[in-house]
Design a protein around this motif. Structure first.
Motif: not given
Ligand SMILES: Nc1ncnc2c1ncn2[C@@H]1O[C@H](COP(=O)(O)OP(=O)(O)O)[C@@H](O)[C@H]1O
Ligand SMILES: [Mg+2]
Length: 289
Positions: A230-254
């Motif tokens: 949902x967090x990813x989807x909400x960023x996308x709804x605010x205009x973020x590209x998928x890539x940014x939405x994933x990077x800024x939503x998930x806390x995973x290793x580089x």
């Protein structure tokens, strides 16, 4: 109704909350049962799978007032009921919300993260309230009884157990019905993303493709909850590209992120990363002095 009961609110209905039929049917049965005598329900499941929302939805559905207590934050016995306080050099007993809430007929009492209590003794007094006695003696308050039709919902994250001594754990658990929530299937999760954030079904599919890649990752499967999709989807709804939405939503290793981003790129043709650019972070109308 006393003043306190009037202040309590029935939570708003979430028009897009989805539940497994079987769970709904059994929760309805439990609700009926609670008309006969107060009951306790334990909801278990992974973090972000909808436990707290289910308690809210229940209260809303049955138009019952609801109060949530962060049991995970309690550090000593007595903390739920009240505390000795000092004022102008005199001590006095201040009664808290909990003894008031359990005396409101039909109230939904949500004990959040019951497994996480810092000190097992903090849960001792809960014990009598959840048992058949449905009442507890508190020196400062006298006999505190649970009102008719009250339902206690405890929520507990998957994989962790009650933190108290073993005997108490068992005895406490013994007093609960149990609902184990699973993540819903992908088609339902997709509908949740679309209806809650307003993104297109095809974007929701893109998100869930990536998310299921991570969930199914052979070496290190990553637990991505509905909260996170949902967090990813909400960023996308605010205009973020998928890539940014994933990077800024998930806390995973580089490392994992890099290979993930590569596959996003391949799949969606998402724009390449631009070179890093820095700017002052000031409002557009700011005039430097
Ligand atoms: N079955 C569901 N239907 C709709 N939304 C859900 C569902 N499950 C979870 N969500 C959403 O995911 C987020 C996290 O849910 P929450 O109830 O806080 O999870 P938990 O208490 O299990 O950690 C919330 O925004 C909630 O609305
Ligand atoms: Mg929760």
């Amino acid at each position: 109704m006393d003043d306190f009961a009037k202040q309590l609110k029935v939570p708003p209905l979430d028009p897009n909350y989805f539940i497994l039929d079987e769970d709904r049917i059994n929760i309805d049965r439990m609700a009926k049962l609670s008309d006969k005598h107060p009951i306790n329900i334990l909801i278990t499941g992974h973090q972000g799978c909808g436990k707290s929302s289910l308690v809210r939805q229940f209260a809303s559905y049955y138009q019952r007032p609801m109060v949530t207590f962060q049991v995970g934050l309690l550090s000593e016995a007595g903390q739920l009921f009240g505390q000795q306080r000092l004022k102008d050099g005199e001590t006095f007993y201040q009664s808290f919300l909990f003894p008031k809430a359990i005396r409101v007929p039909g109230c939904v009492i949500h004990l959040e993260e019951i497994n996480r209590s810092e000190n097992p003794h903090a849960l001792n007094e809960l014990f009598s309230v959840l048992s058949e006695e449905r009442s507890i003696w508190i020196d400062e308050l006298g006999m505190v009884g649970v009102a008719p039709r009250v339902i206690f919902f405890a929520t507990m994250n998957e994989g962790v157990e009650f933190s108290g001594t073993d005997e108490m754990d068992a005895a406490l658990k013994d007093r609960f019905y149990r609902i184990h929530l699973q993540y819903p299937p992908v088609n339902v999760e997709k509908e949740i993303l679309v209806s809650k954030t307003g993104i297109t079904p095809s974007l929701a599919t893109d998100i869930l493709n990536i998310v299921s890649k991570l969930r199914g990752n052979k070496q290190t499967p990553i637990d991505i909850s509905i909260r996170h999709s949902l967090m990813i989807a909400e960023l996308i709804a605010m205009g973020a590209p998928l890539r940014d939405a994933v990077i800024y939503s998930l806390q995973i290793s580089m490392d994992i992120l890099e290979s993930l981003l590569l596959s996003i790129h391949v799949e969606t043709g998402d724009t390449e990363v631009e070179p890093h650019r820095y700017e002052r972070y000031v409002p557009p109308d700011y005039i430097p002095s």
